[in-house]
Scaffold this motif. Structure first.
Motif, short mmCIF file in Angstrom:
data_model
loop_
_atom_site.label_atom_id
_atom_site.label_comp_id
_atom_site.label_asym_id
_atom_site.label_seq_id
_atom_site.Cartn_x
_atom_site.Cartn_y
_atom_site.Cartn_z
N ALA A 1 0.80 -1.23 0.00
CA ALA A 1 0.00 0.00 0.00
C ALA A 1 0.83 1.28 0.00
N PHE A 2 1.92 1.30 0.74
CA PHE A 2 2.66 2.55 0.93
C PHE A 2 3.96 2.64 0.12
N HIS A 3 4.39 1.53 -0.47
CA HIS A 3 5.66 1.54 -1.20
C HIS A 3 5.52 0.96 -2.60
N GLY A 4 5.02 -0.26 -2.71
CA GLY A 4 4.95 -0.94 -4.00
C GLY A 4 4.02 -0.30 -5.01
N ILE A 5 2.74 -0.18 -4.66
CA ILE A 5 1.75 0.41 -5.58
C ILE A 5 2.11 1.84 -5.94
N PRO A 6 2.48 2.69 -4.97
CA PRO A 6 2.87 4.05 -5.37
C PRO A 6 4.04 4.09 -6.35
N LYS A 7 5.01 3.19 -6.19
CA LYS A 7 6.12 3.14 -7.15
C LYS A 7 5.62 2.72 -8.53
N LEU A 8 4.78 1.68 -8.58
CA LEU A 8 4.26 1.23 -9.88
C LEU A 8 3.44 2.32 -10.55
N MET A 9 2.69 3.07 -9.76
CA MET A 9 1.85 4.12 -10.32
C MET A 9 2.66 5.33 -10.79
N GLY A 10 3.93 5.39 -10.43
CA GLY A 10 4.79 6.51 -10.81
C GLY A 10 5.10 6.56 -12.29
N GLY A 11 4.85 5.47 -13.00
CA GLY A 11 5.10 5.43 -14.43
C GLY A 11 6.58 5.53 -14.76
N VAL A 12 6.86 5.68 -16.03
CA VAL A 12 8.23 5.67 -16.53
C VAL A 12 9.09 6.73 -15.85
N GLU A 13 8.55 7.92 -15.68
CA GLU A 13 9.33 9.00 -15.05
C GLU A 13 9.70 8.63 -13.62
N GLY A 14 8.74 8.12 -12.87
CA GLY A 14 9.00 7.71 -11.49
C GLY A 14 9.95 6.52 -11.41
N TRP A 15 9.76 5.55 -12.31
CA TRP A 15 10.64 4.37 -12.31
C TRP A 15 12.08 4.77 -12.59
N THR A 16 12.25 5.70 -13.53
CA THR A 16 13.59 6.14 -13.87
C THR A 16 14.25 6.83 -12.69
N LYS A 17 13.51 7.69 -12.00
CA LYS A 17 14.06 8.40 -10.84
C LYS A 17 14.46 7.41 -9.74
N ILE A 18 13.58 6.47 -9.46
CA ILE A 18 13.87 5.47 -8.42
C ILE A 18 15.05 4.59 -8.85
N GLY A 19 15.06 4.19 -10.12
CA GLY A 19 16.11 3.31 -10.63
C GLY A 19 17.49 3.95 -10.62
N GLN A 20 17.54 5.28 -10.66
CA GLN A 20 18.83 5.97 -10.60
C GLN A 20 19.51 5.77 -9.25
N SER A 21 18.77 5.28 -8.28
CA SER A 21 19.36 4.96 -6.97
C SER A 21 20.43 3.89 -7.09
N MET A 22 20.34 3.08 -8.13
CA MET A 22 21.32 2.01 -8.31
C MET A 22 22.72 2.56 -8.57
N GLN A 23 22.81 3.83 -8.95
CA GLN A 23 24.12 4.46 -9.15
C GLN A 23 24.92 4.45 -7.85
#
Length: 131
Positions: free
Chosen positions: A23-45
């Motif tokens: 409810a508080f982490h998974g769904i909000p991340k999925l709902m972020g779309g490509v822009e949100g996924w890219t921002k979160i994925g940059q954490s792997m740097q």
């Protein structure tokens, strides 16, 4: 041998942790779309991974959602828990590298410890894995 109270306790932890993660982490991340996924994925740097940030961001949301649903059911609990633990390990590293300190990373540390525990001990008898 576990008693029924232990299995009820494990079920409660699986349901509460899984539901809050979805409810508080998974769904909000999925709902972020490509822009949100890219921002979160940059954490792997933070750990030296500089490629496919969109995929990594989507993977985090997908793991937090589907992995948590599997945890709730007690289905494929150990592999799901290891994937969730890895996701939380990255969250811990990101928080610490941003200077958030232990208090900023504490939520991810708490989830990480629960997922490692389930990966080691399994879901208990009140689970699909045990049926």
């Amino acid at each position: 041998m576990r008693n029924s109270k232990t299995d009820i306790g494990l079920l409660i932890i699986r349901v509460v942790i899984g539901t809050t993660m979805i409810a508080f982490h998974g769904i909000p991340k999925l709902m972020g779309g490509v822009e949100g996924w890219t921002k979160i994925g940059q954490s792997m740097q933070t750990i030296g991974i500089n490629f496919l940030p969109t995929m990594w961001g989507f993977s985090a949301g997908f793991t937090e959602t589907v992995g948590s649903f599997l945890l709730i059911l007690g289905l494929w609990t150990r592999p799901a828990s290891w994937l969730l633990a890895f996701t939380m390990l990255i969250a811990v590293v990101v928080h610490l590298s941003k200077g958030d300190g232990l208090s900023g990373a504490s939520h991810a540390i708490e989830f990480l410890s629960v997922y490692v525990a389930f990966a080691i001990m399994g879901p208990g008898r009140l689970s699909v894995d045990k049926k």
